[in-house]
Design a protein around this motif. Structure first.
Motif, short mmCIF file in Angstrom:
data_model
loop_
_atom_site.label_atom_id
_atom_site.label_comp_id
_atom_site.label_asym_id
_atom_site.label_seq_id
_atom_site.Cartn_x
_atom_site.Cartn_y
_atom_site.Cartn_z
N LYS A 1 -3.64 -1.36 4.84
CA LYS A 1 -3.47 -0.14 5.03
C LYS A 1 -3.41 -0.23 6.55
N PRO A 2 -2.56 0.32 7.44
CA PRO A 2 -2.81 0.46 8.61
C PRO A 2 -3.92 1.75 9.15
N GLY A 3 -4.55 1.49 9.62
CA GLY A 3 -5.72 2.13 10.60
C GLY A 3 -6.77 2.34 9.64
N ASP A 4 -6.92 1.63 8.65
CA ASP A 4 -7.75 1.17 7.91
C ASP A 4 -9.27 0.29 8.28
N ASN A 5 -10.37 1.31 7.87
CA ASN A 5 -11.96 0.27 8.10
C ASN A 5 -12.55 -0.82 7.49
N TYR A 6 -12.63 -1.98 7.59
CA TYR A 6 -12.83 -2.73 6.56
C TYR A 6 -14.13 -3.33 6.18
N GLY A 7 -15.09 -2.77 7.12
CA GLY A 7 -16.48 -2.61 7.25
C GLY A 7 -16.94 -3.66 7.09
N TRP A 8 -16.84 -4.50 8.00
CA TRP A 8 -17.67 -5.11 8.71
C TRP A 8 -18.18 -4.96 10.01
N PHE B 1 -14.96 2.87 4.17
CA PHE B 1 -14.37 0.97 3.98
C PHE B 1 -13.03 0.36 2.78
N HIS B 2 -11.82 0.00 3.32
CA HIS B 2 -11.03 -0.10 2.43
C HIS B 2 -11.37 -1.47 1.57
N ASN B 3 -12.22 -1.63 -0.35
CA ASN B 3 -12.55 -2.32 -0.40
C ASN B 3 -11.07 -3.64 -0.96
N PRO B 4 -11.95 -5.07 -0.80
CA PRO B 4 -10.67 -5.83 -0.97
C PRO B 4 -10.83 -5.42 -1.99
N ILE B 5 -9.27 -6.57 -2.39
CA ILE B 5 -8.57 -6.86 -3.78
C ILE B 5 -8.90 -7.66 -4.99
N ALA B 6 -10.27 -9.06 -4.18
CA ALA B 6 -10.53 -10.07 -4.77
C ALA B 6 -11.69 -10.77 -3.84
#
Length: 388
Positions: free
Chosen positions: A273-280, A292-297
């Protein structure tokens, strides 16, 4: 400002960090479409809600139809040509080779000047210009002596073999380099913009720094400028908080997915998703933190260490290096519709790249000659795989 403009005219310390971090990466571990030059719609867009979509079947299959080519040295990127043949990059040799998809015959186009291979760096991702039919431009992502960069080169088939690549025009530079975590995947999206997956080069803090190009997915114009509609003004950054992105793919509704190497615990497949933070590096895998945006798997790093991904037959197909297998993740919208399935486990060694081959077929590239595999006499190979 960290965004470095294109050129219009033409570590050992990090290695020590890899050993102490327990890294799962390389060692342990498309085609342009139509559309406007704006960011693809949000993955949760009201025009295509996941609830209205039919889920991919829970069970699928994958089988190798044939070996297309063999005897490749450290293959990394793969770009299908309009006539069906394939361009493949050699990470360590810095060359691009054309493979006849019917006979497997290999013809070297030439060597890309400026490539400085070391560790996980070298000549990596390839992509064809969205206007390839008229401009014959090939884009490449590589590690130079000072950084990771993206160049484009004219492919002139009329010239002799070995001399068919024009001088590289640097369209984007300044991506941090390291002995590890150089990212390297590039692809033109359905919007005809250039997307690049980068790594944090072993410096974890870069991933959360929106002013850094490391640990990001970047979205650029074909000329290397920040693309219109990006989430941060005058910035190429499309998403952040990544560790090392080496897989990019869009589904049939133009939604972007990316694979990501974990460190010790969880590898990830993410819906972007544009602009989202994936946590690392704050989190690895799923968390309860709403920032943080969670993974789908997610997978144990022993089971995946993912590089390339592709979309076909309603699923994301993800190849694993340490995991030595092809994963199928059936989709319903931007969620996994069922538990991932593994295929080809241990049969062909480390798997680096997967690219749609049309219909229910995929091209899969092995990665056993990169210094971290156990090559057999015919390695490395390009495989044609039938999936459903």
């Amino acid at each position: 400002m960290i965004v470095q403009r294109r050129a219009v005219s033409a570590v050992l310390a990090a290695a020590a960090l890899l050993l102490t971090a327990g890294c799962s990466d390389d060692g342990d571990g498309g085609a342009a479409g139509g559309g406007e030059s704006r960011a693809p719609t949000d993955s949760a867009s009201a025009s295509s809600p996941a609830a209205t979509e039919e889920a991919a079947p829970a069970k699928g299959s994958a089988k190798v139809v044939r070996t297309v080519a063999e005897g490749l040295e450290t293959p990394w990127g793969l770009a299908p040509l309009p006539d069906g043949d394939l361009l493949v990059s050699s990470r360590d040799e810095g060359t691009i080779t054309r493979v006849d998809a019917k006979t497997g015959k290999k013809t070297e186009l030439g060597e890309v000047p400026g490539v400085s291979p070391a560790g996980e760096g070298g000549l990596m991702g390839l992509a064809l210009s969205p206007d390839y039919a008229s401009d014959h431009m090939v884009y490449a992502y590589f590690t130079s002596a000072s950084d990771n960069r993206i160049v484009r080169m004219l492919y002139d088939e009329a010239k002799p073999a070995g001399e068919q690549l024009g001088a590289p025009d640097t369209v984007f530079r300044g991506i941090p380099k390291g002995f590890v975590h150089n990212g390297g995947r590039i692809a033109f999206g359905p919007d005809k913009m250039l997307y690049a997956g980068t790594g944090e080069s072993g410096e974890k803090g870069l991933s959360q720094d929106k002013e850094s190009l490391g640990g990001k997915i970047l979205r650029l114009t074909p000329e290397g400028e920040p693309a219109p509609g990006n989430p941060f003004p005058d910035s190429p950054v499309y998403s952040y908080g990544h560790r090392n992105v080496q897989g990019l793919a869009w589904d049939d509704r133009q939604r972007l997915f990316a694979s990501e190497f974990g460190q010790d615990t969880w590898d990830e497949l993410n819906a972007i998703k544009p602009g989202d933070n994936y946590g690392w590096p704050e989190v690895e895998g799923r968390s309860d933190d709403p920032d943080f945006h969670n993974p789908i798997a997610q997978w144990s790093t022993d089971d995946a260490s993912p590089s390339g991904i592709a979309h076909a037959e309603g699923s994301i197909w993800m190849v694993g290096l340490r995991g030595q297998r092809l994963w199928r993740i059936p989709l319903k919208g931007t969620e996994a519709a069922a538990e991932p399935q593994a295929f080809l486990e241990g049969e062909y060694g480390r798997l680096r790249t997967v690219v749609p081959a049309g219909g229910d077929k995929l091209w899969v590239v092995t990665s056993n000659t990169d210094g971290r595999g156990d090559p057999e006499g015919t390695d490395d190979r390009i495989l044609e795989v039938q999936v459903q």
